[in-house]
Design a protein around this motif. Structure first.
Motif, PDB file in Angstrom:
ATOM      1  N   SER A 299      62.207  54.627  12.297  1.00  0.00           N
ATOM      2  CA  SER A 299      62.085  54.158  13.441  1.00  0.00           C
ATOM      3  C   SER A 299      61.013  54.946  14.518  1.00  0.00           C
ATOM      4  O   SER A 299      60.288  54.262  15.343  1.00  0.00           O
ATOM      5  CB  SER A 299      63.367  54.331  14.157  1.00  0.00           C
ATOM      6  N   PHE A 300      60.923  56.190  14.401  1.00  0.00           N
ATOM      7  CA  PHE A 300      59.707  56.843  14.916  1.00  0.00           C
ATOM      8  C   PHE A 300      58.344  56.499  14.853  1.00  0.00           C
ATOM      9  O   PHE A 300      57.758  56.121  15.623  1.00  0.00           O
ATOM     10  CB  PHE A 300      59.836  58.487  14.721  1.00  0.00           C
ATOM     11  N   ASP A 301      58.130  56.450  13.390  1.00  0.00           N
ATOM     12  CA  ASP A 301      56.654  55.516  13.155  1.00  0.00           C
ATOM     13  C   ASP A 301      56.725  54.408  13.608  1.00  0.00           C
ATOM     14  O   ASP A 301      55.492  53.917  13.988  1.00  0.00           O
ATOM     15  CB  ASP A 301      56.625  55.706  11.717  1.00  0.00           C
ATOM     16  N   ALA A 302      57.756  53.481  13.382  1.00  0.00           N
ATOM     17  CA  ALA A 302      57.635  52.193  13.854  1.00  0.00           C
ATOM     18  C   ALA A 302      57.380  51.921  15.467  1.00  0.00           C
ATOM     19  O   ALA A 302      56.556  51.292  15.832  1.00  0.00           O
ATOM     20  CB  ALA A 302      59.095  51.412  13.663  1.00  0.00           C
ATOM     21  N   SER A 303      58.103  52.889  16.379  1.00  0.00           N
ATOM     22  CA  SER A 303      57.657  52.984  17.572  1.00  0.00           C
ATOM     23  C   SER A 303      56.280  53.482  17.863  1.00  0.00           C
ATOM     24  O   SER A 303      55.388  53.124  18.893  1.00  0.00           O
ATOM     25  CB  SER A 303      58.577  53.981  18.410  1.00  0.00           C
ATOM     26  N   LEU A 304      55.621  54.300  17.172  1.00  0.00           N
ATOM     27  CA  LEU A 304      54.304  54.720  17.172  1.00  0.00           C
ATOM     28  C   LEU A 304      53.250  53.556  17.064  1.00  0.00           C
ATOM     29  O   LEU A 304      52.318  53.644  17.523  1.00  0.00           O
ATOM     30  CB  LEU A 304      53.875  56.028  16.466  1.00  0.00           C
TER      31      LEU A 304
ATOM     32  N   GLY B 233      50.189  51.606  18.914  1.00  0.00           N
ATOM     33  CA  GLY B 233      48.626  51.698  18.295  1.00  0.00           C
ATOM     34  C   GLY B 233      48.531  52.950  17.334  1.00  0.00           C
ATOM     35  O   GLY B 233      47.178  53.047  17.102  1.00  0.00           O
ATOM     36  N   LEU B 234      49.465  53.607  17.137  1.00  0.00           N
ATOM     37  CA  LEU B 234      49.206  55.039  16.366  1.00  0.00           C
ATOM     38  C   LEU B 234      49.811  54.847  14.774  1.00  0.00           C
ATOM     39  O   LEU B 234      50.527  54.149  14.699  1.00  0.00           O
ATOM     40  CB  LEU B 234      49.907  56.152  17.008  1.00  0.00           C
ATOM     41  N   GLU B 235      48.968  55.910  14.221  1.00  0.00           N
ATOM     42  CA  GLU B 235      49.455  55.904  12.662  1.00  0.00           C
ATOM     43  C   GLU B 235      50.602  56.534  12.476  1.00  0.00           C
ATOM     44  O   GLU B 235      51.060  57.082  13.508  1.00  0.00           O
ATOM     45  CB  GLU B 235      48.228  56.522  11.773  1.00  0.00           C
ATOM     46  N   PRO B 236      51.400  56.329  11.286  1.00  0.00           N
ATOM     47  CA  PRO B 236      52.556  57.106  11.236  1.00  0.00           C
ATOM     48  C   PRO B 236      52.586  58.715  11.099  1.00  0.00           C
ATOM     49  O   PRO B 236      51.430  58.971  10.530  1.00  0.00           O
ATOM     50  CB  PRO B 236      53.084  56.616   9.712  1.00  0.00           C
TER      51      PRO B 236
END
Length: 425
Positions: free
Chosen positions: A13-18, A22-25
């Motif tokens: 979920s954190f990576d999806a929000s990033l 426009g940010l990488e995981p």
């Protein structure tokens, strides 16, 4: 600042929000740093426990006249004492590395924030007022403003580019606007007026998210302090490292202050005129509230800013910023954009953001809900109510006459000492 426990429990979920930003995981890297820190912390605790146990055992061995065991234990304690400083330093460095990585990541966007890479994906929410139909071609304030007292040349000789000196009627109008805004926000909208420090320490700017990422946009003094880029910094930090009483919430602060920005990332933008200056004044709005109240508080703050534009009869539009156009610390932002006749477009005059608990975590600002032992992080919000210089530009351009004079909006008449029109000097 982000909650590492949330990232442990919700890495995807954190990576999806990033990704919406426009940010990488980043969760894998953060969790690796977290695991290194936790491993060292456990090793440090175990070593401290062994030292304490061995120290107690020394006394027991000596009481039992077991000198051989006592000497062995003393050697063990000595070895532990020698190794502990290095282990403590490693654990400290691992914690600092994790904190630095977390501090460099922008706030996660709210679920209702539109996704997009830049301002082209922003969503217009509403418009108020109708742009004036001029019987002549309206001029840019930079062209007719000097005849009213807007002095760019003298300021440039004194301080360089992106400074202005206001003289005569324009100076009076600028002051009138600032006082009108401040009176409106305190008298009608319930904000507490604050006269805050203009010079702040590193920790204050870290708390609101300007440091370490945006140091180049700031001015630093010779003693290591920083000139505030906005009163948001001083006002929000009024609750830093505090546990605020729940029954005192929400806290609403406002301040009229000079603001200082190096504009390092704005080369070539708005080089003419009074829109983008190194020094300007702004009436800032800040709210501190419970998490469950922050969305309603956000809408209220936007209304407080809109009310100034409507009282001055300045056409504007409200825009919901997309994920790629929001500020570093914001989870949701509305921009108010005022109509500028010379440019035939709307330009930002206020940005109102809900930061959630992002800033509160960096400042360790909490409250204790009634009946609970545990504390929770506060939510913080900030916005312009309004930027005084840009409002001056909007008044000059929207209220200009063909002869170069400017009609003063009726709401400002009580502040102008009987002056209802600025005439060219």
């Amino acid at each position: 600042m982000h909650d590492i426990r949330f990232i442990r429990e919700n890495p995807q979920s954190f990576d999806a929000s990033l990704a919406r930003r426009g940010l990488e995981p980043l969760s894998a890297r953060l969790l690796k740093l977290d695991e290194e820190r936790r491993t060292l912390a456990t090793e440090l605790q175990q070593s401290l426990a062994k030292r304490n146990e061995a120290s107690k055992a020394i006394g027991q061995a000596m009481a039992q006249k077991d000198m051989e065991r006592a000497e062995a234990l003393k050697a063990e304690v000595a070895a532990l004492k020698e190794s502990l400083p290095a282990l403590e330093e490693k654990e400290k460095q691992a914690g600092a590395a994790l904190d630095a990585a977390l501090a460099a990541i922008p706030n996660l966007p709210g679920d209702d924030v539109p996704e997009g890479a830049d301002e082209s994906a922003n969503v217009e929410v509403s418009r108020w007022g109708t742009p004036r139909d001029f019987a002549f071609t309206p001029q840019d304030h930079a062209d007719f403003g000097p005849a009213l007292g807007l002095d760019f040349e003298a300021a440039a000789a004194i301080s360089g580019a992106r400074f202005a000196a206001l003289r005569g009627g324009v100076a009076r109008l600028h002051r009138a606007l600032a006082q009108f805004m401040l009176d409106r926000q305190t008298g009608e909208n319930g904000y507490e007026e604050v006269n805050p420090p203009l010079l702040v320490r590193d920790a204050a700017l870290y708390g609101t998210g300007q440091l370490p990422k945006f140091a180049e946009d700031l001015f630093q003094t010779t003693d290591g302090r920083w000139l505030i880029p906005t009163a948001e910094v001083s006002l929000t930090n009024l609750v830093r490292e505090q546990i605020v009483a729940e029954d005192s919430l929400p806290l609403r602060f406002t301040a009229l202050t000079p603001c200082f920005r190096s504009e390092a990332g704005s080369a070539g933008r708005d080089t003419r005129g009074f829109i983008r200056q190194h020094q300007f004044e702004k009436v800032e709005l800040v709210a501190i509230c419970r998490p469950e109240d922050s969305e309603a508080e956000h809408q209220r703050m936007v209304k407080c800013a809109e009310g100034i534009l409507e009282a001055l009869a300045l056409p504007y539009r409200k825009v919901l910023l997309c994920t790629g156009d929001m500020g570093f610390g914001a989870r949701k932002t509305y921009d108010l954009e005022v109509w500028l006749p010379s440019q035939q477009t709307y330009r930002e005059i206020s940005s109102v953001s809900n930061c959630g608990d992002f800033q509160a975590r960096r400042m360790n600002a909490r409250y204790r809900p009634e009946g609970e032992k545990a504390t929770r992080f506060l939510h913080t919000l900030n916005g312009s109510g309004l930027a005084v210089g840009r409002t001056l530009v909007a008044v000059l351009e929207n209220c200009q006459n063909e002869d170069g004079s400017v009609d003063i909006p009726a709401a400002l008449h009580p502040y102008m000492g009987g002056i209802t029109r600025l005439e060219p000097r």
